[in-house]
Write an enzyme that holds these catalytic residues in place. Structure first.
Site, PDB file in Angstrom:
ATOM      1  N   ASN A   9       0.869  -1.185   0.000  1.00 30.37           N
ATOM      2  CA  ASN A   9       0.000   0.000   0.000  1.00 30.37           C
ATOM      3  C   ASN A   9       0.904   1.232   0.000  1.00 30.37           C
ATOM      4  OD1 ASN A   9      -1.820   2.038   0.488  1.00 30.37           O
ATOM      5  ND2 ASN A   9      -2.219   1.449   2.622  1.00 30.37           N
ATOM      6  N   LYS A  11       0.034   4.204  -0.153  1.00 28.31           N
ATOM      7  CA  LYS A  11      -0.648   5.376   0.445  1.00 28.31           C
ATOM      8  C   LYS A  11      -0.471   6.583  -0.485  1.00 28.31           C
ATOM      9  CE  LYS A  11       0.315   3.499   4.966  1.00 28.31           C
ATOM     10  NZ  LYS A  11      -0.050   3.646   6.343  1.00 28.31           N
ATOM     11  N   HIS A  94      -9.502   0.644   4.861  1.00 29.55           N
ATOM     12  CA  HIS A  94      -8.223   0.891   5.543  1.00 29.55           C
ATOM     13  C   HIS A  94      -8.484   1.843   6.709  1.00 29.55           C
ATOM     14  CE1 HIS A  94      -4.184   2.300   6.363  1.00 29.55           C
ATOM     15  NE2 HIS A  94      -3.740   1.237   5.717  1.00 29.55           N
ATOM     16  N   GLU A  96      -7.062   4.330   7.766  1.00 22.73           N
ATOM     17  CA  GLU A  96      -6.925   5.771   7.456  1.00 22.73           C
ATOM     18  C   GLU A  96      -8.175   6.290   6.756  1.00 22.73           C
ATOM     19  OE1 GLU A  96      -3.106   5.422   5.536  1.00 22.73           O
ATOM     20  OE2 GLU A  96      -2.229   4.873   7.469  1.00 22.73           O
ATOM     21  N   GLU A 166      -5.318  -5.297  10.608  1.00 19.10           N
ATOM     22  CA  GLU A 166      -4.361  -4.210  10.804  1.00 19.10           C
ATOM     23  C   GLU A 166      -4.674  -3.489  12.108  1.00 19.10           C
ATOM     24  OE1 GLU A 166      -2.367  -2.968   6.949  1.00 19.10           O
ATOM     25  OE2 GLU A 166      -4.135  -1.743   7.128  1.00 19.10           O
ATOM     26  N   GLY A 172       2.230   2.142  10.712  1.00 17.65           N
ATOM     27  CA  GLY A 172       3.147   3.272  10.548  1.00 17.65           C
ATOM     28  C   GLY A 172       3.791   3.737  11.844  1.00 17.65           C
ATOM     29  N   SER A 211       3.402  -2.223  10.443  1.00 18.46           N
ATOM     30  CA  SER A 211       4.846  -2.203  10.669  1.00 18.46           C
ATOM     31  C   SER A 211       5.541  -3.521  10.333  1.00 18.46           C
ATOM     32  CB  SER A 211       5.148  -1.766  12.109  1.00 18.46           C
ATOM     33  OG  SER A 211       4.676  -0.438  12.322  1.00 18.46           O
TER      34      SER A 211
HETATM   35  C1  PEP Z   1      -0.681  -0.002   5.870  1.00 17.36           C
HETATM   36  O1  PEP Z   1      -0.518   1.012   5.208  1.00 17.36           O
HETATM   37  O2  PEP Z   1      -1.685  -0.659   5.699  1.00 17.36           O
HETATM   38  C2  PEP Z   1       0.348  -0.378   6.829  1.00 17.36           C
HETATM   39  C3  PEP Z   1       0.233  -1.497   7.474  1.00 17.36           C
HETATM   40  O3  PEP Z   1       1.393   0.503   6.987  1.00 17.36           O
HETATM   41  P1  PEP Z   1       2.829   0.179   7.701  1.00 17.36           P
HETATM   42  O4  PEP Z   1       3.309  -1.117   7.097  1.00 17.36           O
HETATM   43  O5  PEP Z   1       3.681   1.346   7.327  1.00 17.36           O
HETATM   44  O6  PEP Z   1       2.570   0.073   9.156  1.00 17.36           O
END
Ligand code: PEP
Length: 249
Positions: A9, A11, A94, A96, A166, A172, A211
């Site tokens: 992803n 983003k 997601h 976000e 997630e 992040g 992460s």
């Molecule tokens: C994500 O964007 O879904 C995500 C898990 O980000 P990160 O791997 O940076 O934590």
């Protein structure tokens, strides 16, 4: 046997030049093993589809409009349009999107349905915030995120979908769930599908996101109910992303 999936992803990162370089580096390594999906910002989907042509890499979108077809919905991009330019997957819900765009479970059930009607495979993202975890509400929150989709669309809808756990506190932040924490929630997610249909529960891929890095991917992916990863930050560096894909072999 569920084939592993690794989805990147991007983003709101990148440019056409960055897409060319990153995809070029991934293709040059010709990674084998898991299904690999790249989810660039929607304006770069066509470019990434063109770059991936003839390879096993697939392309996904990060979001889609709630409504089908076309109409007076300024700024929205429909599932049909995403499919038309070559996307075959789409992230739905997601954290976000849930947080910054107030996307609700009911809205996401409609997006999920719209994606499937247009031939896109939805990757439904679920997960709890830190406050919800500390309040002991992990199962309640995630159960509702899943059952909202099942209530609206039926359990058979998961025959052609992927789930991603997630934990919001791990996205992040560099704070990754331990393999045991991830496995516990993944097993819970599968149990929720199994309540409706054991066969579908056994076949549905459940990815972990939050992460994931080259150093922790193998241990996470070794858990029996973890079927790969949804990767944010580490999907922007070819060497990290490729190492994570290798850990999913
Ligand atoms: C994500 O964007 O879904 C995500 C898990 O980000 P990160 O791997 O940076 O934590």
């Amino acid at each position: 046997m569920r084939r592993k999936v690794v989805a990147g992803n991007w983003k709101m990162h990148g440019s056409r030049a960055m897409a060319r370089e990153l995809v070029g580096q991934i293709l040059a390594a010709s990674p084998g093993g898991p299904e690999i999906i790249l989810c660039p910002p929607s304006v770069y989907i066509s470019e990434v589809v063109r770059l991936c042509e003839g390879s096993a890499l697939m392309v996904g979108a990060q979001d889609l409009a709630e409504r089908d077809g076309s109409g007076a919905f300024t700024g929205d991009v429909s599932a049909d349009m995403l499919h038309d330019v070559g996307a075959r997957w789409v992230l739905v819900g997601h954290s976000e999107r849930r947080e910054y765009h107030a996307e609700t479970n009911d809205m996401l059930a409609r997006k999920f349905d719209s994606a499937q009607k247009s031939g896109l495979t939805p990757i439904l993202c679920v997960g709890e915030t830190l406050a919800e975890r500390e309040a002991g509400r992990v199962e309640e929150v995630i159960g509702e995120q899943i059952h909202a989709v099942i209530r609206a669309n039926g359990i058979a809808t998961f025959e052609n979908a992927v789930l991603a756990y997630e934990p919001v506190w791990a996205i992040g932040t560099g704070k990754v769930a331990t393999p045991a924490q991830a496995q516990e929630v993944h097993a819970f997610i599968r149990s929720q599908l199994a309540r409706e249909d054991a066969n579908i529960a056994g076949l549905t891929r459940v990815l972990y996101g939050g992460s994931v890095k080259p150093a922790n991917a193998a241990e996470l992916f070794a858990q029996p109910d973890v079927d790969g990863g949804l990767i944010g930050g580490a999907s922007l560096a070819a060497s990290d992303f490729l190492a994570i894909c290798a850990a999913a072999r």
